[in-house]
Write a protein that holds these residues in place. Structure first.
Motif, PDB file in Angstrom:
ATOM      1  N   ASP A  25      -3.677   2.690  -0.823  1.00 11.98           N
ATOM      2  CA  ASP A  25      -3.966   2.001  -2.092  1.00 11.98           C
ATOM      3  C   ASP A  25      -2.771   1.139  -2.488  1.00 11.98           C
ATOM      4  O   ASP A  25      -1.621   1.571  -2.379  1.00 11.98           O
ATOM      5  CB  ASP A  25      -4.214   3.031  -3.215  1.00 11.98           C
ATOM      6  CG  ASP A  25      -5.434   3.882  -2.915  1.00 11.98           C
ATOM      7  OD1 ASP A  25      -6.388   3.338  -2.326  1.00 11.98           O
ATOM      8  OD2 ASP A  25      -5.413   5.087  -3.251  1.00 11.98           O
ATOM      9  N   ASP A  26      -3.048  -0.046  -2.995  1.00  9.49           N
ATOM     10  CA  ASP A  26      -1.970  -0.910  -3.467  1.00  9.49           C
ATOM     11  C   ASP A  26      -1.351  -0.275  -4.716  1.00  9.49           C
ATOM     12  O   ASP A  26      -2.057   0.357  -5.515  1.00  9.49           O
ATOM     13  CB  ASP A  26      -2.541  -2.290  -3.798  1.00  9.49           C
ATOM     14  CG  ASP A  26      -1.485  -3.377  -3.635  1.00  9.49           C
ATOM     15  OD1 ASP A  26      -0.343  -3.050  -3.243  1.00  9.49           O
ATOM     16  OD2 ASP A  26      -1.808  -4.547  -3.896  1.00  9.49           O
ATOM     17  N   PRO A  75       0.805  -1.207   0.000  1.00  4.00           N
ATOM     18  CA  PRO A  75       0.000   0.000   0.000  1.00  4.00           C
ATOM     19  C   PRO A  75       0.847   1.269   0.000  1.00  4.00           C
ATOM     20  O   PRO A  75       1.936   1.289   0.553  1.00  4.00           O
ATOM     21  CB  PRO A  75      -0.791  -0.111   1.316  1.00  4.00           C
ATOM     22  CG  PRO A  75      -0.020  -1.047   2.176  1.00  4.00           C
ATOM     23  CD  PRO A  75       0.757  -1.934   1.274  1.00  4.00           C
TER      24      PRO A  75
END
Ligand SMILES: N[C@@H](CCC(=O)N[C@@H](CS)C(=O)NCC(=O)O)C(=O)O
Length: 284
Positions: free
Chosen positions: A93-94, A88
Motif C-alpha cells: 500500500d502507498d 509502497p
C-alpha cells in the motif's frame, strides 16, 4: 540489514553514493545519500548529517549543495536522508499523503514521530534518523559515531536544531540554514505538528527549537545562517524568536543574517563549505 546501491560516483577523491534500504521505522524503502571522503584503509571518520527542507529528497543537497570538496578536505562523511517515507509499504500500500499539499505528507515529514491516524504508522522520521539510520551507517560505512554533528535547511534546519538540542551529547555541533525555529507559532509548523501530533500544543514542544530552549535544552555550539531576502523569513522562519530564546537562556548561538540571500540552494551552496569547516573544528 542489506543496502541497495542506487549509484556510486567518484568525487573529490572519495565516493558519492545513493543507497536504499528497508526501514523498520517507516515500513517502507528509504533512500539516502552518503559522501565518503578519501581516507586511509581502516579509518573511522566523523559524520555530518544534513536534513533537507520541504519538497526535498536526498537529491537536492546532493546535486546542488556543494559540500564535497570541504568534506574531502576535512575528512568528514556527509549523510543526507529523505524528508519522509514514500512509496509502497510492506503490504504494497502507498503511504498516506496529502494530495496537492507541498507542506504536508510526502516530502514534509517534519522529523517527528507522528501519533495521529493515518500518519502514525509510517511517518516516523524522528526515530528513523535518531535511531535506525545511524545503525545502518555504522554497519555499512567507515564512520565513528562518537563524532557526529548536524545541519539542515528550512524544515531540515528545524530538524537539525531539535535533534541537536534533544541530543547534545550525540551531536558536537549544530548548524542550520534558514531554519523554522518555532514551528508551533508559524503556519507551516502549526499545520504539520497539529496533524501529525494532535491539537495539544504541549505535545509539540519537543519538536520546536524555541520551546526546547525555553524548557531548558542547551548546546554550546550553534550556528545559523539566514538570508535577509528569504521570502519565508517573516511569516515562517522568524529567526528572531530563536535569538531571543537563546539570549534569555544565556546560550551563545551564532546567528548571521546574510544580506541579500534568499531561501534557495544558491544561498546554501555559498555557505555550506563554511559550515563543514566550522563543524570540522568540533569533530576533531
Ligand atoms: N517554493 C516551494 C516551497 C518549498 C521550498 O522552498 N522548499 C525548499 C525547502 S523549504 C527547497 O529546498 N526546495 C527545493 C530546492 O530548492 O531544490 C514550493 O512552493 O514548492
Amino acid at each position: 540489514m542489506t543496502l541497495e546501491i542506487l549509484s556510486e560516483n567518484k568525487s573529490h577523491g572519495g565516493t558519492q553514493g545513493v543507497y536504499s534500504h528497508a526501514s523498520a521505522e517507516t515500513g517502507t524503502a528509504m533512500t539516502f545519500s552518503v559522501y565518503v571522503p578519501p581516507h586511509e584503509s581502516g579509518a573511522k571518520l566523523p559524520v555530518l548529517w544534513y536534513l533537507s527542507g520541504l519538497t526535498c529528497t536526498h537529491a537536492n543537497v546532493t546535486e546542488k549543495g556543494d559540500y564535497r570538496a570541504a568534506c574531502a578536505q576535512h575528512g568528514i562523511v556527509f549523510v543526507a536522508p529523505d524528508t519522509s517515507p514514500r512509496g509502497p509499504d510492506k503490504n504494497g500500500d502507498d503511504v498516506p499523503d496529502a494530495e496537492g499539499e507541498y507542506d504536508f505528507g510526502k516530502g514534509a515529514g517534519f522529523y517527528v514521530d507522528a501519533t495521529q491516524a493515518p500518519w502514525a504508522g509510517h511517518y516516523r522520521m524522528r526515530s528513523y534518523i535518531e535511531r535506525e539510520l545511524p545503525e545502518v551507517l555504522a554497519a555499512n560505512f567507515p564512520v565513528d559515531l562518537a563524532r557526529q554533528s548536524i545541519t539542515g535547511h528550512s524544515m531540515g534546519g528545524h530538524g537539525a536544531l531539535t535533534l541537536g538540542l534533544r541530543n547534545p551529547d550525540r551531536f558536537r555541533s549544530i548548524s542550520a540554514f534558514s531554519p523554522i525555529v518555532a514551528p508551533s507559532k508559524v503556519p507551516w509548523g502549526e499545520k504539520a505538528l497539529g496533524r501529525y501530533l494532535g491539537s495539544d500544543p504541549k505535545a509539540w514542544r519537543e519538536y520546536d527549537a524555541v520551546a526546547l530552549v525555553e524548557d531548558g535544552a542547551a548546546h554550546p555550539h550553534i550556528l545559523i545562517d539566514q538570508g535577509t531576502a528569504d521570502p519565508f523569513l517573516d511569516e515562517q522562519l522568524q529567526t528572531h524568536r530563536f535569538a531571543g530564546a537563546c539570549d534569555a537562556a544565556g546560550i551563545d548561538a551564532r546567528i548571521r543574517m546574510r544580506e541579500g540571500y534568499d531561501h534557495s540552494y544558491y544561498f546554501i551552496s555559498t555557505f555550506l563549505a563554511e559550515h563543514v569547516k566550522w563543524h570540522a573544528g568540533w569533530l576533531g
